[in-house]
Design an enzyme around this catalytic site. Structure first.
Site, PDB file in Angstrom:
ATOM      1  N   ASP A  23       3.007   6.823 -10.176  1.00  0.00           N
ATOM      2  CA  ASP A  23       2.959   5.846  -9.404  1.00  0.00           C
ATOM      3  C   ASP A  23       1.789   5.627  -8.474  1.00  0.00           C
ATOM      4  OD1 ASP A  23       3.479   3.403  -7.497  1.00  0.00           O
ATOM      5  OD2 ASP A  23       5.376   4.399  -6.911  1.00  0.00           O
ATOM      6  N   LYS A  86      -6.185   0.633  -3.278  1.00  0.00           N
ATOM      7  CA  LYS A  86      -5.576  -0.342  -4.330  1.00  0.00           C
ATOM      8  C   LYS A  86      -5.806  -1.535  -4.210  1.00  0.00           C
ATOM      9  CE  LYS A  86      -0.846  -0.756  -6.767  1.00  0.00           C
ATOM     10  NZ  LYS A  86       0.249  -0.077  -6.625  1.00  0.00           N
ATOM     11  N   GLU A 186       5.091  -2.272 -12.498  1.00  0.00           N
ATOM     12  CA  GLU A 186       5.981  -1.129 -11.607  1.00  0.00           C
ATOM     13  C   GLU A 186       7.569  -1.688 -11.779  1.00  0.00           C
ATOM     14  OE1 GLU A 186       4.020  -1.865  -8.007  1.00  0.00           O
ATOM     15  OE2 GLU A 186       2.245  -0.550  -8.387  1.00  0.00           O
ATOM     16  N   ASP A 210      10.569  -5.492  -4.310  1.00  0.00           N
ATOM     17  CA  ASP A 210       9.642  -4.471  -3.839  1.00  0.00           C
ATOM     18  C   ASP A 210       8.990  -4.528  -2.375  1.00  0.00           C
ATOM     19  OD1 ASP A 210       7.997  -2.318  -3.650  1.00  0.00           O
ATOM     20  OD2 ASP A 210       7.135  -2.497  -5.553  1.00  0.00           O
TER      21      ASP A 210
END
Ligand code: AMP
Length: 618
Positions: A23, A86, A186, A210
């Site tokens: 992850d 990211k 994800e 999330d």
């Protein structure tokens, strides 16, 4: 070399070898594997902790330090401490310009659609290289903890990541010495961790909520015949637990009658209070009152007050859930399961809001920080062929793509993609007045097309003459269930179109596929390095072309000195292009850019006002 056999139907490797699940997060990253008891497990190497902060620090020797140790430099040397990379992955400066204030390091503004670069010390890094540093750290920790080399991984990305962000993630993996078996969404990984979708006869619609430190997203997935389809995603990439911390901090400043500007000016105090705010938030997940003191400042917070402070933010996430359902053409009653991901879902108020909205108790027994990595490890196990209970879909064993500048392979359909599949990307011309575009289709995993297998070539003719960069050429690949590839090129402004059909598997033996895959693993690192050099060169050359034309065309608006100085920078860039590596080329390009920007803007303003003159304003 050890022989690895490849299952052509799945594109997976059959050798008994651990494939890890990673992850790669905005704030934290972690790695998991399937333990000998066949259970997914996160790796905690030598007690260093499970979560590796996604922070890279470059010291004065340009050495990369990753994780907790790097995090300490966020306050002491922010210019060389890269966080949230990211957010930059696979993006151009234009994409991120709106949020540039959050970065304390230098994100190079070359004002183009080119991918962003970051400067630390005297070096230039792409987000791919920086992400690779994080992945290298995870790889090293996994190898150390498992006492075996780790060469293959499944890496997760947000469901909303586009093709370029996914490709960048793959490249980062390659650069870290990992063969990226698959890029998985994800929310899909989170579902797998809860065992949802493992049974191919199962049909379910699920919502994955999330909420991390800095980002929020919700995805609606439909699972059918072992296929996970993303029906809709929604969210806000600048909303998360950090906002809760900030709300607490502001509340304390106000309550203690402090001056915000004065506190903000004191870096150490600000940092201490911010950490206290986070501690308070975490404590209030299990207790009703937090009460501490920092010097003279009272850091008191009741759970109820905290909930009032974050209500607006939590409401925003619920609105996003509503919108996602609407986009998926569903109502909350259609959702079979709700899954919680991300550290901030530990806040009971958040959990309750999600439960109220979906009228369903969300799944929360797996640690929300770990659930995605655990699911990635399960996906890796499936790819390794260790789970016969899972339906394996037909996948394409080798990547398909086209040749772009400098002889680079631009992958459009990546290896291991389920078939049938379609994907596309937009390209443009690099020369003014270009009317033809050659499209060469390749198959293989290497970064340079000359190392791959050429499948076909055709010309898109009759593009109307336009300045470089203006034509929009969509190239679409459609790979049908019989393995026939249709490549279509269309220039959107004029509608000029061309199409061909290819059978990529024609004349391709299992041995050839195996050799192509093994070569790609062996040369992965040097391939990505070459790719970066070629990309830097292309960028430098494009800038030279633009700069030279600019001073030619607008000489009358420039001073002698500006012209001479620009020429000096142009020469320096030319020399770098001819003799130097990536960093020097990018440095010289940046210097030329920085130098010309002020007068380029001035000339543009002048051109606009000339154009406006004589025009009647109604
Ligand atoms: P992630 O990006 O998923 O790692 O989530 C990190 C966020 O979760 C940060 O904002 C943390 O402060 C927050 N977090 C971690 N533990 C807790 C907790 N026990 N209660 C509330 N928030 C938490």
């Amino acid at each position: 070399m050890a022989k690895i056999s490849i299952n052509l139907a799945t594109g997976s490797f059959q050798k008994e070898e651990i494939i890890v699940g990673i992850d790669l997060g905005t704030t934290n990253s972690l790695v998991a594997f399937i333990n000998p008891d066949k259970n997914p497990q996160v790796i905690n190497d030598a007690g260093k902790g499970i979560l590796v902060p996604s922070v890279v620090y470059f010291n004065s020797q340009n050495e990369a330090i990753v994780g907790n140790e790097a995090k300490e430099f966020l306050t002491t040397d922010p210019a060389n401490t890269i966080f949230s990379v990211k957010r930059l992955l696979g993006r151009s400066y234009k994409d991120v310009a709106e949020h540039k204030d959050i970065f304390s390091y230098k994100v190079i503004d070359d004002g183009t659609d080119a991918l962003v670069k970051i400067q630390a010390g005297d070096r230039f890094y792409t987000p791919i290289e920086l992400s690779a540093e994080i992945l290298k750290e995870l790889k090293a920790r996994a190898e150390h903890a498992l006492k075996t080399p780790v060469n293959r991984a499944v890496i997760t990305v947000p469901a909303y990541f586009n093709d370029s962000q996914r490709q960048a993630t793959r490249d980062a993996g390659k650069l870290a010495g990992l063969d990226v078996m698959r890029i998985v969404n994800e929310p899909t990984a989170a579902s797998l961790a809860y065992g949802i979708g493992l049974d191919p006869t199962e049909q379910k619609t699920i919502a994955v909520y999330d909420l991390g430190g800095g980002t929020f997203d919700v995805s609606i997935l439909q699972i059918q015949n072992g296929i996970f389809e993303v029906l809709a995603t929604n969210g806000n990439t600048y909303l998360g637990g950090d906002d809760f911390d900030r709300a607490i901090l502001n509340y304390w400043i106000e309550n203690n009658k402090l001056d915000f500007a004065a506190v903000a000016a004191d870096n150490i105090l600000m940092q201490t209070l911010r950490l206290k705010a986070e501690a308070a938030k975490k404590a209030l997940s299990t207790q009703n009152l937090y009460n501490e003191q920092v010097g003279e400042i009272w850091c008191t917070l009741y759970k109820q007050t905290f909930e009032q402070l974050i209500t607006a933010k939590v409401d925003e996430t619920i609105t996003a859930c509503k919108n996602a359902l609407k986009d998926a053409d569903l109502t909350s009653a259609d959702i079979d399961e709700v899954i919680l991901v991300g550290g901030s879902t530990r806040t009971p108020f958040v959990k309750q809001a999600v439960e109220n909205f979906f009228s369903k108790k969300p799944q929360d027994n797996i640690n929300p920080d770990e659930v995605v990595a655990l699911g990635a490890a399960i996906q890796a196990d499936v790819l390794a062929g260790n789970r016969s209970d899972i339906l394996l879909l037909d996948v394409t064993p080798l990547s398909l793509g086209i040749e772009t500048m400098g002889g680079l392979m631009d992958v459009i359909i990546s290896r291991n993609s389920k078939v049938p599949t379609k994907a596309g990307r937009q390209y443009t011309t690099s020369i003014d007045g270009q009317v033809n575009m050659k499209i060469s289709v390749y198959q293989g995993e290497r970064d340079l097309v000359k190392e791959n297998r050429k499948l076909a070539e055709f010309d898109l003719k009759g593009i109307p003459a336009m300045p470089a960069g203006l034509p929009k050429v969509d190239i679409n690949f459609l790979l049908n269930a019989d393995g026939i590839l249709t490549v279509q090129a269309i220039e959107l402004r004029s509608g000029v179109k061309q199409e061909i059909e290819i059978t990529p598997s024609y004349g391709l033996s299992d041995d050839t596929v195996e050799k192509m895959l093994l070569d790609s693993i062996e040369f992965a690192q040097s391939d990505v390095e070459q790719r970066m050099l070629i990309e830097a060169r292309s960028e430098g050359e494009q800038l030279l072309y633009t700069a030279e034309r600019f001073i030619e065309k607008h000489a009358e608006h420039l001073t002698e000195e500006e012209i001479t100085e620009t020429k000096v920078h142009i020469e320096a860039l030319k020399t770098a292009l001819a003799t130097q590596g990536k960093d020097t080329i990018l440095k010289k390009a940046d210097e030329l850019n920085e130098f010309t920007r002020p007068f380029a803007e001035r000339v543009m303003d002048a051109a606009i006002s000339t154009a406006m003159k004589g025009k009647k304003i109604e």
